[in-house]
Design a protein around this motif. Sequence first.
Motif, PDB file in Angstrom:
ATOM      1  N   UNK A 197     -68.980 -19.551  37.378  1.00  0.00           N
ATOM      2  CA  UNK A 197     -67.853 -19.163  38.218  1.00  0.00           C
ATOM      3  C   UNK A 197     -68.194 -17.853  38.926  1.00  0.00           C
ATOM      4  N   UNK A 198     -68.482 -17.943  40.224  1.00  0.00           N
ATOM      5  CA  UNK A 198     -68.985 -16.799  40.967  1.00  0.00           C
ATOM      6  C   UNK A 198     -68.026 -15.616  40.984  1.00  0.00           C
ATOM      7  N   UNK A 199     -66.726 -15.874  41.050  1.00  0.00           N
ATOM      8  CA  UNK A 199     -65.770 -14.785  41.206  1.00  0.00           C
ATOM      9  C   UNK A 199     -65.413 -14.125  39.881  1.00  0.00           C
ATOM     10  N   UNK A 200     -65.842 -14.716  38.767  1.00  0.00           N
ATOM     11  CA  UNK A 200     -65.590 -14.132  37.447  1.00  0.00           C
ATOM     12  C   UNK A 200     -66.726 -13.176  37.104  1.00  0.00           C
ATOM     13  N   UNK A 247     -69.494  -9.075  38.812  1.00  0.00           N
ATOM     14  CA  UNK A 247     -69.174 -10.450  39.210  1.00  0.00           C
ATOM     15  C   UNK A 247     -70.453 -11.261  39.330  1.00  0.00           C
ATOM     16  N   UNK A 248     -70.373 -12.529  38.977  1.00  0.00           N
ATOM     17  CA  UNK A 248     -71.556 -13.374  39.008  1.00  0.00           C
ATOM     18  C   UNK A 248     -72.154 -13.447  40.408  1.00  0.00           C
ATOM     19  N   UNK A 249     -71.310 -13.395  41.428  1.00  0.00           N
ATOM     20  CA  UNK A 249     -71.806 -13.501  42.802  1.00  0.00           C
ATOM     21  C   UNK A 249     -72.751 -12.360  43.176  1.00  0.00           C
ATOM     22  N   UNK A 296     -66.911 -12.718  31.412  1.00  0.00           N
ATOM     23  CA  UNK A 296     -65.855 -13.733  31.393  1.00  0.00           C
ATOM     24  C   UNK A 296     -66.445 -15.139  31.410  1.00  0.00           C
ATOM     25  N   UNK A 297     -67.538 -15.353  32.151  1.00  0.00           N
ATOM     26  CA  UNK A 297     -68.201 -16.653  32.117  1.00  0.00           C
ATOM     27  C   UNK A 297     -68.679 -16.976  30.701  1.00  0.00           C
ATOM     28  N   UNK A 298     -69.286 -16.001  30.048  1.00  0.00           N
ATOM     29  CA  UNK A 298     -69.767 -16.226  28.686  1.00  0.00           C
ATOM     30  C   UNK A 298     -68.605 -16.445  27.721  1.00  0.00           C
ATOM     31  N   UNK A 299     -67.493 -15.747  27.940  1.00  0.00           N
ATOM     32  CA  UNK A 299     -66.312 -15.935  27.087  1.00  0.00           C
ATOM     33  C   UNK A 299     -65.756 -17.346  27.224  1.00  0.00           C
ATOM     34  N   UNK A 300     -65.714 -17.849  28.442  1.00  0.00           N
ATOM     35  CA  UNK A 300     -65.214 -19.208  28.654  1.00  0.00           C
ATOM     36  C   UNK A 300     -66.090 -20.225  27.922  1.00  0.00           C
ATOM     37  N   UNK A 301     -67.403 -20.003  27.930  1.00  0.00           N
ATOM     38  CA  UNK A 301     -68.310 -20.894  27.213  1.00  0.00           C
ATOM     39  C   UNK A 301     -68.075 -20.816  25.705  1.00  0.00           C
ATOM     40  N   UNK A 302     -67.861 -19.609  25.194  1.00  0.00           N
ATOM     41  CA  UNK A 302     -67.596 -19.447  23.759  1.00  0.00           C
ATOM     42  C   UNK A 302     -66.270 -20.091  23.375  1.00  0.00           C
ATOM     43  N   UNK A 303     -65.294 -19.998  24.249  1.00  0.00           N
ATOM     44  CA  UNK A 303     -63.977 -20.583  23.995  1.00  0.00           C
ATOM     45  C   UNK A 303     -64.061 -22.103  23.937  1.00  0.00           C
TER      46      UNK A 303
END
Length: 259
Positions: A100-103, A153-155, A107-114
Amino acid sequence: MNIQTSNAAAPAGLATQDLVRRFGGLKATDGVSLAVAPGELHALIGPNGAGKTTLINLLSGELRPDSGSVRLGAADVSRASVQGRVAQGMLRSYQVTSVFDSYTVLDNACLAALRKRRRRLSPWTALRDCADVVDAARRALQACGLDDVAEAPVESLAYGQRRQLEIAMALAGEPSVLLLDEPMAGMSAAESAGVIALLQSLKGRYTIVLVEHDMNAVFALADRISVLVYGKVIATGSADDIRNHPDVRRAYLGDDADA
């Protein structure tokens, strides 16, 4: 690069037996049998169209086999969903970056852990309020050398960092098996060297199935290598076995490959 593994699952064995997947009249995988030992880094190589990505998709659950089986440890997961396999410890990365570029990176890693925890957040719960999720995400970023850009941000990341983030997101799910589909695709030599060092640091701590066209990386990393041609495994062995296998040299490496 060092990774803390106190919360990671122990590496699990992975095996297929006579795995077949058809697309119309074409057998993309044609009776593929593999046995990947716990903690082994097993590379899959072969020419374009050999069935490597189809095989990874069968392992991850994104495709179902027409016949044959997939086992993760002692469990038959042939009919398990993607999420079911994630819950049992099988995580993957993709040829094309999927972030997710805007995260932020964290936060991207947190979403994966979740996702691994199969937990739903209530509208009143912030992602970073889940301490175990954030801890798993930070450990994964540290393992991949991304802790210093966690709040970026990932972007804003360079291409090589984005590919490393894909691996970090898989690690954040605390896997026992990692499926890596061309993690060095499109990288510069320097970026590839960084990923090779990362994967070296993960060897033995996870069972890893690696699809990769960079043969220098494959020969440097793999404990064993399987070669697919037209959906069939034509050889499995050590780097030296594969370098010197006459059928592999003819079908993929070329007869003038260095021995």
